[in-house]
Design a protein around this motif. Structure first.
Motif, PDB file in Angstrom:
ATOM      1  N   LEU A   1       8.519   2.936  -7.731  1.00 55.87           N
ATOM      2  CA  LEU A   1       7.712   2.513  -6.584  1.00 55.87           C
ATOM      3  C   LEU A   1       6.631   1.514  -7.001  1.00 55.87           C
ATOM      4  CD1 LEU A   1       7.487   5.981  -4.891  1.00 55.87           C
ATOM      5  CD2 LEU A   1       8.321   3.911  -3.769  1.00 55.87           C
ATOM      6  N   LEU A   2       6.080   1.696  -8.173  1.00 59.47           N
ATOM      7  CA  LEU A   2       4.975   0.848  -8.622  1.00 59.47           C
ATOM      8  C   LEU A   2       5.430  -0.498  -9.187  1.00 59.47           C
ATOM      9  CD1 LEU A   2       2.756   3.594 -10.272  1.00 59.47           C
ATOM     10  CD2 LEU A   2       2.271   2.329  -8.151  1.00 59.47           C
ATOM     11  N   VAL A   3       6.660  -0.575  -9.672  1.00 61.89           N
ATOM     12  CA  VAL A   3       7.170  -1.816 -10.253  1.00 61.89           C
ATOM     13  C   VAL A   3       7.808  -2.642  -9.137  1.00 61.89           C
ATOM     14  CG1 VAL A   3       8.784  -2.804 -11.918  1.00 61.89           C
ATOM     15  CG2 VAL A   3       7.530  -0.720 -12.484  1.00 61.89           C
ATOM     16  N   PRO A   4       7.242  -3.797  -8.823  1.00 62.01           N
ATOM     17  CA  PRO A   4       7.713  -4.553  -7.655  1.00 62.01           C
ATOM     18  C   PRO A   4       9.117  -5.132  -7.769  1.00 62.01           C
ATOM     19  CG  PRO A   4       5.964  -5.743  -8.788  1.00 62.01           C
ATOM     20  CD  PRO A   4       6.083  -4.413  -9.459  1.00 62.01           C
ATOM     21  N   VAL A   5       9.734  -5.124  -8.950  1.00 61.83           N
ATOM     22  CA  VAL A   5      11.093  -5.659  -9.060  1.00 61.83           C
ATOM     23  C   VAL A   5      12.163  -4.667  -8.605  1.00 61.83           C
ATOM     24  CG1 VAL A   5      10.494  -7.313 -10.867  1.00 61.83           C
ATOM     25  CG2 VAL A   5      11.335  -5.039 -11.492  1.00 61.83           C
ATOM     26  N   VAL A   6      11.788  -3.400  -8.431  1.00 61.82           N
ATOM     27  CA  VAL A   6      12.734  -2.405  -7.905  1.00 61.82           C
ATOM     28  C   VAL A   6      12.799  -2.610  -6.397  1.00 61.82           C
ATOM     29  CG1 VAL A   6      13.209   0.050  -7.594  1.00 61.82           C
ATOM     30  CG2 VAL A   6      12.232  -0.767  -9.758  1.00 61.82           C
ATOM     31  N   PRO A   7      13.982  -2.875  -5.852  1.00 63.79           N
ATOM     32  CA  PRO A   7      14.095  -3.117  -4.416  1.00 63.79           C
ATOM     33  C   PRO A   7      13.546  -1.946  -3.595  1.00 63.79           C
ATOM     34  CG  PRO A   7      16.164  -3.622  -5.522  1.00 63.79           C
ATOM     35  CD  PRO A   7      15.275  -2.953  -6.537  1.00 63.79           C
ATOM     36  N   ALA A   8      12.883  -2.277  -2.505  1.00 65.09           N
ATOM     37  CA  ALA A   8      12.275  -1.250  -1.657  1.00 65.09           C
ATOM     38  C   ALA A   8      13.317  -0.273  -1.128  1.00 65.09           C
ATOM     39  CB  ALA A   8      11.515  -1.902  -0.504  1.00 65.09           C
TER      40      ALA A   8
ATOM     41  N   PRO B   1       0.811  -1.223   0.000  1.00 61.00           N
ATOM     42  CA  PRO B   1       0.000   0.000   0.000  1.00 61.00           C
ATOM     43  C   PRO B   1       0.845   1.274   0.000  1.00 61.00           C
ATOM     44  CG  PRO B   1      -0.173  -1.129   2.119  1.00 61.00           C
ATOM     45  CD  PRO B   1       0.590  -2.024   1.204  1.00 61.00           C
ATOM     46  N   LEU B   2       2.012   1.228   0.623  1.00 56.85           N
ATOM     47  CA  LEU B   2       2.874   2.411   0.644  1.00 56.85           C
ATOM     48  C   LEU B   2       3.454   2.688  -0.734  1.00 56.85           C
ATOM     49  CD1 LEU B   2       4.752   1.757   4.007  1.00 56.85           C
ATOM     50  CD2 LEU B   2       2.796   3.252   3.603  1.00 56.85           C
ATOM     51  N   ARG B   3       3.904   1.632  -1.395  1.00 51.64           N
ATOM     52  CA  ARG B   3       4.451   1.797  -2.741  1.00 51.64           C
ATOM     53  C   ARG B   3       3.364   2.245  -3.720  1.00 51.64           C
ATOM     54  NH1 ARG B   3       9.576  -1.968  -3.708  1.00 51.64           N
ATOM     55  NH2 ARG B   3       9.317  -1.118  -5.792  1.00 51.64           N
ATOM     56  N   ALA B   4       2.189   1.631  -3.609  1.00 55.99           N
ATOM     57  CA  ALA B   4       1.094   1.970  -4.532  1.00 55.99           C
ATOM     58  C   ALA B   4       0.631   3.412  -4.325  1.00 55.99           C
ATOM     59  CB  ALA B   4      -0.072   1.003  -4.346  1.00 55.99           C
ATOM     60  N   GLY B   5       0.431   3.802  -3.078  1.00 55.66           N
ATOM     61  CA  GLY B   5      -0.053   5.157  -2.809  1.00 55.66           C
ATOM     62  C   GLY B   5       0.947   6.223  -3.208  1.00 55.66           C
ATOM     63  N   ALA B   6       2.174   6.089  -2.728  1.00 59.44           N
ATOM     64  CA  ALA B   6       3.199   7.085  -3.048  1.00 59.44           C
ATOM     65  C   ALA B   6       3.536   7.051  -4.536  1.00 59.44           C
ATOM     66  CB  ALA B   6       4.450   6.842  -2.204  1.00 59.44           C
ATOM     67  N   GLY B   7       3.661   5.848  -5.098  1.00 57.91           N
ATOM     68  CA  GLY B   7       4.019   5.728  -6.509  1.00 57.91           C
ATOM     69  C   GLY B   7       2.985   6.346  -7.433  1.00 57.91           C
ATOM     70  N   ALA B   8       1.709   6.067  -7.185  1.00 53.05           N
ATOM     71  CA  ALA B   8       0.650   6.633  -8.029  1.00 53.05           C
ATOM     72  C   ALA B   8       0.601   8.150  -7.899  1.00 53.05           C
ATOM     73  CB  ALA B   8      -0.698   6.025  -7.646  1.00 53.05           C
ATOM     74  N   PHE B   9       0.766   8.649  -6.702  1.00 53.26           N
ATOM     75  CA  PHE B   9       0.738  10.097  -6.462  1.00 53.26           C
ATOM     76  C   PHE B   9       1.877  10.793  -7.205  1.00 53.26           C
ATOM     77  CE2 PHE B   9       1.553  13.950  -4.078  1.00 53.26           C
ATOM     78  CZ  PHE B   9       0.280  14.446  -3.835  1.00 53.26           C
ATOM     79  N   ILE B  10       3.091  10.257  -7.071  1.00 51.11           N
ATOM     80  CA  ILE B  10       4.254  10.880  -7.703  1.00 51.11           C
ATOM     81  C   ILE B  10       4.215  10.718  -9.217  1.00 51.11           C
ATOM     82  CG2 ILE B  10       6.776  10.775  -7.861  1.00 51.11           C
ATOM     83  CD1 ILE B  10       6.728   9.949  -4.849  1.00 51.11           C
ATOM     84  N   LEU B  11       3.814   9.554  -9.702  1.00 49.10           N
ATOM     85  CA  LEU B  11       3.692   9.337 -11.146  1.00 49.10           C
ATOM     86  C   LEU B  11       2.685  10.316 -11.749  1.00 49.10           C
ATOM     87  CD1 LEU B  11       4.397   7.708 -13.690  1.00 49.10           C
ATOM     88  CD2 LEU B  11       2.587   6.104 -13.043  1.00 49.10           C
ATOM     89  N   ASN B  12       1.546  10.494 -11.106  1.00 50.01           N
ATOM     90  CA  ASN B  12       0.549  11.438 -11.589  1.00 50.01           C
ATOM     91  C   ASN B  12       1.112  12.864 -11.636  1.00 50.01           C
ATOM     92  OD1 ASN B  12      -2.260  12.265 -12.309  1.00 50.01           O
ATOM     93  ND2 ASN B  12      -2.029  13.388 -10.388  1.00 50.01           N
ATOM     94  N   SER B  13       1.847  13.244 -10.605  1.00 47.94           N
ATOM     95  CA  SER B  13       2.444  14.573 -10.576  1.00 47.94           C
ATOM     96  C   SER B  13       3.405  14.764 -11.748  1.00 47.94           C
ATOM     97  CB  SER B  13       3.177  14.781  -9.242  1.00 47.94           C
ATOM     98  OG  SER B  13       3.769  16.055  -9.189  1.00 47.94           O
ATOM     99  N   GLY B  14       4.224  13.757 -12.020  1.00 51.27           N
ATOM    100  CA  GLY B  14       5.159  13.843 -13.138  1.00 51.27           C
ATOM    101  C   GLY B  14       4.459  13.903 -14.484  1.00 51.27           C
ATOM    102  N   LEU B  15       3.424  13.091 -14.656  1.00 59.92           N
ATOM    103  CA  LEU B  15       2.674  13.105 -15.917  1.00 59.92           C
ATOM    104  C   LEU B  15       1.961  14.435 -16.119  1.00 59.92           C
ATOM    105  CD1 LEU B  15       1.239   9.475 -15.869  1.00 59.92           C
ATOM    106  CD2 LEU B  15       3.068  10.374 -17.344  1.00 59.92           C
TER     107      LEU B  15
END
Length: 144
Positions: free
Chosen positions: A72-79, A11-25
């Motif tokens: 953050l959204l791609v699970p293969v990137v180490p936390a 949930p932390l990766r999904a929430g932060a990742g979606a928020f930051i990705l949206n900001s960049g887009l």
């Protein structure tokens, strides 16, 4: 680095990742006025950025946000790696908060009304620190 995704990270990766990705887009579509405004805000806290063209600055910021959001959204990137990126990114945002007049109450870290949208980014720092601290703990336990 541990490549196994832990349930508490999702949930932390999904929430932060979606928020930051949206900001960049969103910044990808910034017009000249928006680029100048974003650049001006950043240069008020980081004067060295004044040398950059506003469009170049916003393009680079956009690319960085898209890369971090995707990491953050791609699970293969180490936390821990994604966490280090979050620490750096949120450090820049919190630097804006600390250096920009009018965002904090006088002689305090408490935000003003204008400062709340940036002060709230402390949650990104907390997530990044949690990811890195978890990796450090796992390595320490593995050595014991």
């Amino acid at each position: 680095m541990n490549l196994r995704l832990k349930a508490w990270e999702v949930p932390l990766r999904a929430g932060a990742g979606a928020f930051i990705l949206n900001s960049g887009l969103t910044k990808l579509r910034a017009d000249d006025d928006a680029a100048k405004q974003t650049h001006g805000f950043a240069t008020s806290a980081y004067p060295a950025l004044d040398r950059l063209d506003p469009r170049l600055f916003v393009g680079a910021l956009s690319a960085g946000e898209i890369a971090l959001g995707a990491a953050l959204l791609v699970p293969v990137v180490p936390a821990a790696l994604a966490g280090a990126g979050l620490i750096a990114f949120s450090g820049g945002l919190l630097g804006l908060y600390l250096r920009t007049p009018g965002l904090r109450q006088e002689r305090s870290l408490r935000p003003t009304e204008r400062g709340i949208p940036i002060a709230k980014d402390v949650w990104l720092l907390a997530i990044g620190l949690a990811f890195v601290a978890d990796e450090v703990r796992d390595r320490w336990r593995a050595k014991s």
